[in-house]
Structure formats: C-alpha cells, structure tokens
Design a protein around this motif. Structure first.
Motif: not given
Ligand code: ADP
Length: 647
Positions: A326-329, A342-346, A361-362, A366-367
């Motif tokens: 997810l390019a997250m810490d 997560l909602t926006e990411r998935l 399409l995750l 980082d876009g």
C-alpha cells in the motif's frame, strides 16, 4: 418449558426391559432395544439423552456397545449408565474407563435407578453449563493465577465425619463437601470449582474404597492432576496405605489426630500447591508468549499483505508486506481507523463482508495502481470481532499470464506460417516436376529433335526448374522443421549413387557458370552410409550449387570422399569468393544472404539452414572453413553402415 429427556434402554431380557421401562416411567420418551446392534441403529436414527445398557448381553456385549458409542463422534457425548449384576471393583473401573457415567446393580432397586438416572441427566446439564462458562471465561481472559481463599473439597460418606472436617478446615479457606459415592458429581464439581486440595474421609466400612477411583480420575485429568489428595483413615479399617500412595495420594492421616495437626498438614500442602500453581502459570504464560511471538514472526514475515481490523474499526495489525503493497508505514497506520486508510485504497471492496480471492485495482499511497487479490475473513462477535484482510500483489502473476498468452499467440502464428510454407512447397512441387519432366523429354526426343535455339531454350527451362525445385525442397524442409515434423528416415544409402544424381542436377548450373566440377573418391565402390537418400541428395545439391554460384568464372568445385574410422567424410571445396569470419558467424540464419541479397546471383538464404538441420538429423555434423577471395570448404561426416560395408 425444558425439553423432555429421551432414554434408550438396552437389555437382551424382555422382562428386565419391561421392569426398567416401568421404573423409569417418569421419562415418557423411551425407546427399547433387545440387542447392542438394535440399540446402535436406534441411537443413530435419533440421538438420546441417556442410554441404559445391560453390561452382560450375548452377541454385542454392553461394554462393546459402549465403546462403539464412545468412538462415534455423533454419539460419544451421550451418557451411558450400565446395569450389571457384577459389583466388583474391576467391573466398576472397566465401566468408568469405557466412559460410562455411572452404573446400577441388579436386582434393580427402583429408587436407586431413578436417582442415578436423575443424577446423570443433571450432571450432563451442569457439565454443559460449566463448559459454556469456561469458554466464555477463556474468551475474555486466559486463565491466570487465581486470587482469593484456598478451596478445599471434603469427600466422605459419613455426614458426621464430613461436617467435623468441614468445621476444622473452615479457617483455612473455602470448604465444600461431597458424597464419596457420587464420583460423577465430585468430578463435575472438581472441574468447575477447581479445588486446591481434596480431603477424602475413608470411614466407609465394608465397602470398596471410592477414594482410590477418585485418585485415578484426578491424576488422569490434566487440569486436576497436581491437586493434592489427602486420605483421612481409620487404621483399624485395614486401609491400604501403600496403594493410596502408589495412586498419587499426597498424604495419609490416621485417626485419631488433633485439628491442629490436620490444619498444619493441610496448610503445608496448600503452600506446595500454590508454588506449583505459580510455576505452572509462569510456564503457561511463557508458552503463550512464545506462541504469540512465533505467530507474530510468521505474520510479519509473510509475503502476502495481512491487515487486521478490530471491532472498533481500527487497524490492529499491518505487516511489512502490507506496508510495501500500500506504500504505507505500518507503524503509523496501526491504531488508525481502517475506513480512513483503506476504503480509498481498495475501491469497490466492502470491508465489513467476508470475501475470498476478489480482484481489485489497489491504489497505493504513492499514486500508482496495483492489481491485487483480496480475501476478507471475520471471526468473533461484538467487541471480539476481528476482521482480517489478506492481499496478494497480482502484478507478476498477471504479467506472466500476459506474456504466456502472447507467446502462445506468436507460437500459433508461427505454426500457421510453417503450415502454409509446407503446403505451398508441396503444391508447387507437382507442376514443377511436370514442367521439368517434359522439358527433359523434349530435349532428348529423337522423333522430333529440337533445333539449336530450341534446345538452348529448353535447357534454360530445365535449369530454372532445377533451381526452383531446390528452393521448394528447402522451403518444405524448413516448414516441417518449424512444425517439429522434419522426417528423416535413416537407413543404409549408397552414397556414390546419390552423389552422381546430385552432380547431374548441378551440371547445368556449373556449365552456365563456367565452373569445373572435380571429384576425389577415396572410398570403396558401393560404400554405404547411414542416411536418408533424398535428404542427403538435397544437402549435396545445396552445397554443390553454393560452390558453383559463389565462384569465379573458370573456377572449380572439388568434392572429396574419404573414410575416417567409422565415418565417411564428405568435403566440397570451391575456389570462389570465400567468406569473412563475421559472415560465417551469421551463416546459418534463415534468409540471411550475408550481403549478397542485391546481387544477380539467385538465392534465398535458406539452403544452408536446411542443410545443417538435415545433416544433424541424420546424425552427422557440418563444418566450414573459408577465406575471403580464396574460397570455402564445407565438410560433413556421416556414420558408415558398417555391417553392410562390402569387404
Ligand atoms: P543462398 O545461397 O540461397 O543465399 P544459403 O543458405 O545456401 O542461401 O547461403 C547463405 C549465404 O551464405 C549465401 O547467400 C552466401 O552469401 C553465403 N555462402 C554460402 N555458401 C557459400 C560459398 N560456398 N562461398 C561463399 N559464400 C557462400
């Protein structure tokens, strides 16, 4: 209203069965069986709440029936009550070991049977309740060291003695009493109440010592095995101390004794038990910690992304793979609302619903976008609800799938091309042979001889046809090779005959190019090689044609044959234009004419590719040496067909 209890009564004697049924008339839902087999069928058809079995039955005995029931996962939980005429300790133990809840002895005493059946059914209900409580407790907090006063269980059959002991011990902790004859009740109490010490009063006169059975059952139960059991005995009873100690009794107190002594001993044992409990608790928590550490290491090291969300909707855990995907810490994300992160990411994924292998399409922080496969599992309810997301990056898998389908498409296209080449080469072959044949007939027709001009023109038709036929043969072989269908039939071949035929084919070209063909045959007449005659001829025609074509006017091509060990070596040497090492490096590339594509010399760049493949397929090897301006030498070897070699 509580559900009516259903009983299954089993006895081979119909009259005993009638008595049992009558005594237990208080339970109207009764089914009767006259044999073990019949009982089994009835129990499997509908599971009863209790089975009463006659221990001594012909055929399938009561004990056999009991062990079949205990091994049947759908019936193992049903309590079994044995009816037996044998009241020995061995029989009682056998019954208990088989998993029977209790037993009654014949002749049947109505009140006793009713009391036992009632007790067993009550016990089952209590066990169920205790189990439910224990599960709930374990769900909320794992068992830790218990605080509060020590728990002492006094077991005995004489109410006066039992209450005396109760009184003496009261100051030490919480005391409960139980009837020594009701082992089932004692075990239920022990499992749910968890005593710290059991005191068994053995003042039972004229009966087998039930304290021994109690000892065995305690030692066999993992959660009770370390609870100290103290026997309080009357030596005059002939109490078997050695046996009690062998069964694991912690202490034996002979009557008469003072209350102070009893209390002191009990305190000692309780202290010992407390220390054991601490050690056990420490070991358990260490075990739990190790297990948790191990699990955490597995989750952290997993290559799939794992995210857990707690009942409040916050991220409880995010492993390193999830952070990468997810390019997250992961550390900064833990404890934050999953919906925000997560909602926006998935997109298109409902985090509140279980799903398996859903493709999304995750969209990474980082876009960039990554195809992923997501599974969601949900366990527990209410505050214990835990949602686990497992995501797998599909980038590599989808790329490989795309590559493999592109490869398959290219292979299919190649196959179509190769099929077309073979087909065209084959179809052109027939009319070509027809033209060639009639041209040859015209050239040697004695009835209508050709004049000089006509003869010259027919010779040109013949040369053109020969050239085209060579090309068609090469194209056909190439097509078959690409299809994996290049057929080479190896057998003994008279190489000199094949060579003569190839020389006849190329003679016209040699004459046209003003090149002399010479031979050196250092082989016995009729020498045989292991080859395919037609394919060998094709190879020789190709190599001879090249030697002639890429030559100078007045030059020569020499074909030399010699035997070397078990091989025949054939070399075709020309005095032609030769090739540089760079040209030789590309010699066997299809359609590569090495810079001669614009020259007036006919050719396609296929002949040598096919020739080498054919020689390989015949078990030989083609090599070349060349020098620009001086000429080239192509050599190949073939295995001699030794057995057939003329001597
Ligand atoms: P083609 O003769 O139809 O062009 P080949 O596969 O037989 O095809 O030969 C490939 C190329 O190798 C030729 O175009 C030519 O440049 C070179 N070549 C083949 N044989 C000789 C030779 N004996 N001498 C010089 N060059 C040759």
């Amino acid at each position: 209203m509580a559900k009516q209890k259903s009983l299954l009564l089993v006895d081979d004697d119909a009259s005993t069965l009638r008595v049992l049924s009558k005594v237990l008339a208080g339970y109207p839902d009764q089914r009767l069986a006259l044999s073990g087999e019949q009982a089994l069928a009835l129990a499997r058809a509908r599971c009863p709440d209790l089975i009463l079995i006659d221990m001594e039955m012909p055929g399938m005995s009561g004990t056999q029936l009991c062990s079949v029931l205990k091994n049947d996962s759908s019936l193992a939980h049903v309590p079994v009550l044995f009816v037996t005429s044998d009241d020995s300790e061995a029989t009682r133990l056998e019954a208990l070991q088989l998993g029977a809840a209790d037993f009654v002895t014949k002749p049947i005493v109505a009140e006793q049977l009713q009391a036992r059946v009632g007790a067993v059914l009550r016990t089952v209900a209590e066990v169920e309740r205790a189990k439910a409580e224990a599960t709930q407790a374990a769900l909320h907090e794992p068992e830790v060291l218990r605080a509060g006063p020590s728990r002492l269980l006094v077991v005995g059959s004489d109410p006066v003695e039992v209450s005396g002991l109760h009184e003496t011990l009261e100051g030490i902790g919480e005391v409960r009493t139980a009837d020594a004859r009701d082992l089932v009740m004692i075990m239920v109490l022990a499992r749910t109440w968890r005593p710290d010490l059991v005191l068994v009063d053995t003042a039972l006169q004229g009966r087998e010592e039930p304290g021994f059975d109690l000892c065995r059952l305690f030692k066999a139960a993992p959660t009770l095995s370390h609870v100290p059991i103290v026997f309080v005995s009357r030596q005059a009873d002939g109490f078997d101390e050695t046996r009690a100690l062998a069964l694991g009794a912690a202490d034996i107190l002979a009557r008469p004794f003072s209350g102070t002594v009893l209390k002191a001993r009990v305190r000692n044992l309780l202290e010992l038990k407390r220390r054991t409990d601490i050690e056990l608790a420490m070991a358990a928590s260490e075990g739990q910690r190790l297990q948790a550490d191990r699990l955490a290491a597995v989750v952290e090291g997993a290559s799939d992304a794992i995210i857990t969300i707690n009942a409040a909707g916050d991220i409880a855990l995010m492993n390193a793979a999830a952070g990468r995907l997810l390019a997250m810490d992961p550390l900064l994300s833990t404890g934050r609302p999953a919906a925000d992160l997560l909602t926006e990411r998935l997109p298109g994924l409902d985090l509140t619903q279980p799903t398996s292998g859903q493709r999304v399409l995750l969209s990474r922080c980082d876009g960039t976008e990554v195809p992923a496969e997501v599974s969601i599992s949900i366990v527990g309810n209410g505050t214990l609800r835990l949602t686990t997301l497992m995501c797998r990056d599909l980038t590599d898998r989808e790329r490989l799938a795309a590559e493999s389908s592109a490869r398959a498409a290219a292979e299919a296209a190649n196959k179509t091309k190769a099929l077309m080449i073979s087909y065209v080469a084959h179809e052109i072959g027939n009319p070509l042979n027809c033209i060639l044949g009639f041209a040859q007939l015209m050239a040697c027709d004695r009835v209508a001889p050709l004049n000089a001009t006509q003869a010259q023109r027919v010779a040109m038709i013949e040369a053109g046809c020969t050239q085209l036929s060579t090309l068609m043969n090469d194209l056909s072989a190439l097509g078959h090779f690409e299809l994996g269908q290049l057929s080479v039939r190896r057998g003994p071949v008279n190489v000199l005959e094949v060579l003569d035929s190839a020389l006849r084919t190329t003679a016209g070209l040699a004459e046209q190019m003003q090149v002399t063909l010479t031979q050196s045959r250092e082989v016995p007449e009729g020498v045989l090689v292991l080859a395919d005659g037609n394919r060998l001829r094709q190879c020789l025609v190709n190599l001879l044609s090249n030697g002639i074509k890429y030559n100078k006017r007045g030059g020569s091509v020499t074909i030399a044959l010699k035997v070397q060990d078990q091989f025949l070596q054939v070399s075709i040497t020309d005095t032609g234009i030769g090739m540089s090492p760079e040209q030789i490096a590309h010699l066997y590339e299809p359609f590569n004419r090495l810079g001669l594509q614009d020259s007036r010399l006919p050719g396609t760049g296929l002949g040598l590719v096919v020739t080498r493949q054919l020689i390989d397929a015949m078990g030989g090897q083609l090599t070349v040496t060349s020098s620009p301006g001086d000429g080239s030498c192509f050599t190949f070897t073939l295995l001699l067909a030794e057995d057939l070699l003329p001597h």
